[in-house]
Enzyme design. Structure first.
Site, PDB file in Angstrom:
ATOM      1  N   LYS A  65       6.100  20.961   3.352  1.00 56.94           N
ATOM      2  CA  LYS A  65       5.746  22.331   2.977  1.00 56.94           C
ATOM      3  C   LYS A  65       5.224  23.168   4.137  1.00 56.94           C
ATOM      4  O   LYS A  65       5.148  24.391   4.020  1.00 56.94           O
ATOM      5  CB  LYS A  65       4.745  22.308   1.831  1.00 56.94           C
ATOM      6  CG  LYS A  65       5.343  21.776   0.539  1.00 56.94           C
ATOM      7  CD  LYS A  65       6.453  22.688   0.038  1.00 56.94           C
ATOM      8  CE  LYS A  65       6.978  22.213  -1.304  1.00 56.94           C
ATOM      9  NZ  LYS A  65       7.969  23.143  -1.863  1.00 56.94           N
ATOM     10  N   SER A 114       6.559  10.792  -4.156  1.00 58.70           N
ATOM     11  CA  SER A 114       7.848  11.447  -4.422  1.00 58.70           C
ATOM     12  C   SER A 114       8.924  10.889  -3.488  1.00 58.70           C
ATOM     13  O   SER A 114      10.118  10.976  -3.785  1.00 58.70           O
ATOM     14  CB  SER A 114       7.755  12.971  -4.280  1.00 58.70           C
ATOM     15  OG  SER A 114       7.814  13.355  -2.931  1.00 58.70           O
TER      16      SER A 114
END
Ligand SMILES: Cc1ncc(COP(=O)(O)O)c(C=O)c1O
Length: 315
Positions: free
Chosen positions: A44, A261
């Site tokens: 991110k 994830s």
């Protein structure tokens, strides 16, 4: 080694790690794009930098500005890091169920936290942010789910890096949250090498697999439609919490301390590997495990840890 003048310049150019010894098919190589190497610790950082730089250029962001953003972790941390560097204030809406380390990281970087009900997951945080943005037009709402700077960051950086380091790529696999990674990398790869297949990893509808989003759960991120997600994606792999944890632990067993994830993405990649005869799959390790240590994901009994990860939003 270069000398950088700001952490913004240290974002990107992450390595690929060959984890093919975990591949269920000896004719399929599997490579991990190691996004935990970014200075804020996740993929991110790329979109936070792009969204902020574009908003500065178009005049939405100026000295002393206050930003708000719904994020259950990595985007918030990345924005908080860059806001510190640029002198902006930041308010983050997040589900109360996110892991404690994520909240602590945000506090370290001076962000203000506004907690939303855990059972509503990331959709609850998004709703709250949209309402607050309407009440406070003076705050800058970058909105990663709708901001095209999100897929653009991946189109401009992650995609070119993947193809330069792995020209032989046949499949790209990533978890779907905002969908920015899949759309940005996917569009770039398909333009350059149209045969590459792009596949999303999603939890089954109604399950919280470490926060990945099922498009069947009723919220389609606006960037997904804006960037032609339905045409771009070649398919999806459905991955459940227990599988995600098993594959996360397999990564750890070869010395790769990946976040949860990443295990989900690798589980998806492994399913693809069993369906094809040969090829090279690149998947994304969005972050490393530091922020999940308190959840027991790496050390607790496997099924107890899997029950726990259904209750916690991981990104
Ligand atoms: C740990 C983790 N995995 C997967 C994703 C999904 O990435 P994207 O939002 O680009 O779809 C995110 C996004 O927040 C994440 O933080």
């Amino acid at each position: 080694m270069a000398v950088y003048s700001s952490v913004l310049e240290m974002i990107g150019n992450t390595p690929l790690l060959d984890v093919s010894r975990l591949s269920p098919n000896p004719n399929v190589r599997i490579l991990a794009k190691m996004e935990g190497q970014n200075p804020g610790g996740s993929v991110k950082d790329r979109i936070a930098r792009q969204m902020i730089l574009e908003a500065e250029v178009d005049g939405r962001l100026g000295p002393g500005a206050t930003l708000l953003e719904p994020s259950s972790g990595n985007t918030g941390i990345a924005l908080a890091m860059i806001c510190q560097e640029r002198g902006y204030s930041l308010k983050i809406m997040m589900p109360e169920s996110v892991s404690i380390e994520r909240r602590q990281m945000l506090e370290v970087f001076g962000a203000e936290l506004i907690l939303t009900p855990g059972p509503e997951g990331s959709n609850g945080a998004v709703k709250r942010a949209v309402a607050l943005a309407a009440e406070h037009p003076e705050w800058v709402f970058l909105y990663q789910y709708g901001n095209e700077a999100n897929p653009r960051a991946h189109y401009m950086t992650t995609g070119p890096e993947v193809l330069a380091d792995c020209p032989e790529i046949t499949h790209f696999v990533a978890g779907l949250g905002t969908s920015g990674t899949l759309l940005g990398v996917g569009r770039y790869l398909k333009e350059q090498k149209p045969d590459v297949k792009v596949l999303a990893v999603e939890p089954p509808s109604g399950e919280l697999v470490e926060g990945l989003r099922s498009l069947e759960d009723g919220y389609i991120p606006p960037v997904f439609d804006k960037w032609g997600g339905h045409d771009l994606l070649d398919g999806k792999s459905i991955v459940r919490p227990l599988e995600s944890l098993k594959w996360t632990r397999k990564l750890v067993s070869i010395g790769c301390f990946a976040g949860i994830s990443s295990g989900a993405a690798l589980a998806g990649a492994a399913k693809v590997a069993t369906r094809i005869e040969e090829g090279t799959i690149v998947f994304v390790v969005c972050d490393y495990g530091w922020k999940y240590l308190s959840t027991g994901a790496y050390t607790d009994d496997l099924s107890a840890a899997a029950d726990q990860i259904e209750k916690i939003v991981y990104f």
